[in-house]
Design a protein around this motif. Structure first.
Motif: not given
Lengths: 245, 245, 245, 245, 245, 245
Positions: C184, C188, C201-202, C205, C230
């Motif tokens: 992960w 990221r 980005w979020e 996620t 994830y």
């Protein structure tokens, strides 16, 4: 100020399609103050003009000219703001990269609040489904910041699919019924401009009356359904965004 | 006069479903003055209360009582007008003819402007799809003039399917996104009443934030999309009837 | 001996797609010793670089250069073996016969154990579905003994469709969840290389965390589900062949 | 008078397809007095001739020549009236506007009572689905009064989709089973002309026998099903028009 | 220690279904050390025993007894660990709440690593689709902590749908092919226990051989496909969870 | 000898359904010498008799009696051989095991060459889809040699789904158009027996005229389409078995 009018855009594979399939939506929104642009990709000169071709001495130019005239008369009857005929040829309809750029140009100029085009499947008429594919592709290009940078990019207008002939064969399922009773006379007048397809005048009048029955069933049924005499059905491609269900 | 309030009805298979799946819609419409009734067919006492069952000495009645308490607290947080718990049992949920008549009674009493229930397919949880089947069947009975003649029959309210878990596995496709930003705090508060499913608090918060992204994409995209921080998605069973596209 | 490494191939319409949609799969398989090649058909320079185009004095070349840089950084973060950028243009993406031959050449060179590409339907972004069509067509050509006879022909690698934005609108249904917890941080990091799309980005996620919930539900549920923090989801085009269910 | 014979037209992407997939229908209708034309868009020289390419010193022309010979022998075994090989190339098959006009020319010359082509989806072989798309497009053009005005336009022949390999993966669902028992020996003889694909001889014999089981199940079942030893299945694109159900 | 064996569970509407449809999977997993339980909801005594009923003086009990004997012999040939016959009646098959509890009991006792049942649609045989509905419902109940609290709850086993007759009519699409070559002789022996349906012995042998062709196509094709002589196909209901694609 | 007449069977959820949806098919086949039996599962007394319920002092028995009278008159106008009213109740329609046995009894007695019933999906009217489910289940039971052994078992009659209201919402797609021009006056006369639903008389006349347009489009189009003034559409559940395409 006319530049603040709301706008709508119809993308029609052949010159007559917009009349039968969304003439009511055009007239209704025109009456509400929308500037409605109709973009005819072709005149339907080869494939949808059988009656003209049966006449002695007919030529492609004469057919196109007749079809254009009919389309202009219908557009006027409906209160179309702008009728754009790209004359790209039909049966089959095919757009080059440049042709698509012209479509994008129209979309960006109009900045439609919503768009209208054909069903996504049509085994009888591949021009129809091709036009919808073009509508989606050009809508996407019109949204691109890097396409002719500096121009105003497109937002995210709904693409409504108007009613095809033989709906069930096309996998078309309406999710929106529009009451066109207030403008029915205009739609019928536009329909009657289509001299070459007189056998469809009554056909699409029957469609409009039966769609009004569907409108009533869904607006409240026998208990409280709002009346409606003529309606048109549409299928939405994109979800709606609302503040109240 | 409160009797003229607009109304809505949620049909939830288990006690907690209405919180995760349409808590925002409930709170939002309550805030707009709707009387929202929530009908829980069961408490989810057998199948959706794992955490309670892991406690020493747990009984079915204690579980139901806990679940009812949670549902009541959540309902209060959301501004639910009336929480009706039919206690019909879960895993599997099964309704007799009499049970269905009780559902019809609620529908007719509420006369909802719209209804909310589960997705039409759910291989993980057959109670969910059964509840939707019941919702459609009872909506139909409530429309029948010959069912308890003399009562006010139901009109034709939309049935919205709220968001299931693992949406793609359920064949659920949202066509409507609702901005629930103004009432997010209420939904979150209701979510936190679900003590037994704490692992889902953040899960459904993430869902709401991501659905807001979808709201923005469809309300205008990067060019002109309206902002939205939290949203819920819904799939409509019936077509809409409109006067403007 | 490096030539015996297992291999995988990602076909990405635009430069950033591989990061959001299968960055975890790339990093995980790289960590397992696969040589993962990423083929970017375009940079997404016109349609997916809004933030850059809003800058003063931007040009197509500068955008491409920025996007290439981002893609290279992300590829490095993920452990991509080879990043191939064909620079074929976007919005719309269109491949000539020669362009397709270049894709075939890459496929044959890589001889992937599996391939990854977009969903088969995407009304928001016709480049995406076009890329998948290209992937299927070029996979077929690469299998043809008569295409550049003498070259090693392709076997029958699975084509996995990675997760699109707004999955339900694309008719995408995952049948495989991959645990990407071990890598992960790499995903990221790659995501953070996408400076122009920070708003996502979020978002992605949250997608990865919620997909981990789905992983757990399907790996055993509350009774015995393996943990996972994830995950990524994929839809398979072709059936699997197994020796044990 | 031979000019009054009924006619049928098969549109086959590659030279061998018509043998496996509708050889029985061809032989049966030929035996009934139909003139059956088979149009091979390509020889399948690159993608469906693995066995030939494994031979030393093979060239594209030699492969085509071999494949043509096989097709001619099979056509003769089946009683094909006219075998038309357009030699348009395969893997991928691509038709220009002129190529399509040649297809239209054949359709109009044949004036088929029904047409046969591939399934509408085939992720293993995009040439197959492209051929069907061409068949639909050219059928439409052949119906256009303005295409080469003066020629006899096409009516509305059914387009049957013949059986693909791995039917379920193609989304193909037969709605018509044809008893080919009377001509089975001819189909088997044609199959045996396909020297390069001997591994499929028994495969398609098994298919024909199992389809006969389906024929019997649907012609009356165990109670009264008519016997049948070999059959072929077809999916119709268009509805039928009948005077009796 | 036998109690640590892996387990599998087949839910079969009628006594013979498990033989034709997943006899290979049963024998293969038995050979690998799985304890495979077969649960026959009925004997198929009324609807699938035509040959017996054509005998003079036949009674329901005799038919059941014959069918049970056949099922036991077939189960033995396949290495079934436990054959459970619930004798719930067929044509139509209907389960009461108590009957479902017995199914749940079996599921919990077996704690299967995977389950097998019928296709989800079958217009020829509504018992088949009903059995799958029961399998999903009882799988859910078996997962409920509040169903017979204290018992070991079920995890999340895959439900594979085995191959129906006339696959395309059932909307069944296999996503998994299992190589049953090592146990083919056992499956054939089990098939030959079905004295009443001798006409299907060769039919399902042909199915197995043709499915092996599909196995090879998908395991690598002509380039590198692993050999396989007999195979079975399955459709998965739930997504898989993996650590490598 | 009348016992050798061909036969057909209509299974109608409510008393009036057979008139609107397949009155033409009934009258046409009756005119061709078929004995057509119509099986009405209920009178539609509660849910489809709004007009009657609006009258003062109406009772369930009076409504049923009115509906029965209308159905009898319509049946006579159409030339129905036998009208069987099972009076099982509507909204919701529910059949016990015994009720289903009565349906099976009728099916076996009639031994229909083909059957007619409702669409498989109808969110507006769950009785309709339930009736089709019953039709399929009872067709299967009637085929079972062990159901009332000694009786003549059923063969494999086609089940045609007749046209629902709002076809697209029901997912109904016609594959067969029947020319009912010769018997239109009879269908119209039967329609006019439906005093309580006068608003639908013209609606279904329009449907019949528009379906005739579809008949013509599919029987040859503008080039050679056979004329037809009134038609009905049907969707087939099972494949056809033919000796000529």
């Amino acid at each position: 100020m006319p530049e603040t009018n709301k706008t709508a855009l119809v993308i029609s594979a052949h010159a007559a399609d917009f009349v039968w399939r969304c003439g009511g939506a055009i007239a209704l929104h025109a009456a509400k103050g929308y500037d409605v642009t109709v973009l005819c990709l072709s005149f339907g000169e080869r494939g949808e003009s059988a009656k003209l071709w049966k006449q002695e001495g007919m030529t492609l130019d004469k057919v196109k000219s007749e079809r254009r005239k009919e389309a202009e008369q219908a557009a006027e009857a409906l209160g179309v703001h702008d009728l754009v005929c790209l004359d790209l040829g039909d049966y089959p309809l095919e757009l080059s990269r440049e042709d698509k750029n012209r479509v994008v140009e129209v979309i960006r100029k109009v900045q439609p609040a919503f768009m209208l085009s054909h069903s996504q499947y049509d085994p009888y008429n591949t021009d129809h489904m091709y036009a919808t594919q073009v509508a989606l592709e050009c809508r996407m290009i019109a949204q691109a910041w890097g396409h002719n940078p500096g121009e105003k990019v497109l937002g995210a207008p709904q693409l409504y699919l108007f009613e095809p002939h033989q709906t069930e064969q096309m996998g078309w399922k309406p999710d929106t019924f529009l009451d066109i009773t207030p403008v029915w006379e205009k739609k019928r007048a536009a329909i009657e401009c289509m001299a070459g397809q007189e056998h469809l005048w009554e056909y699409y009048t029957r469609v409009a009356i039966n769609r009004a029955n569907h409108f009533k069933r869904n607006s409240g049924g026998q208990a409280s359904g709002r009346d409606c005499k003529y309606a048109e059905g549409f299928q939405s491609i994109f979800p709606r965004t609302v503040d109240e269900l």
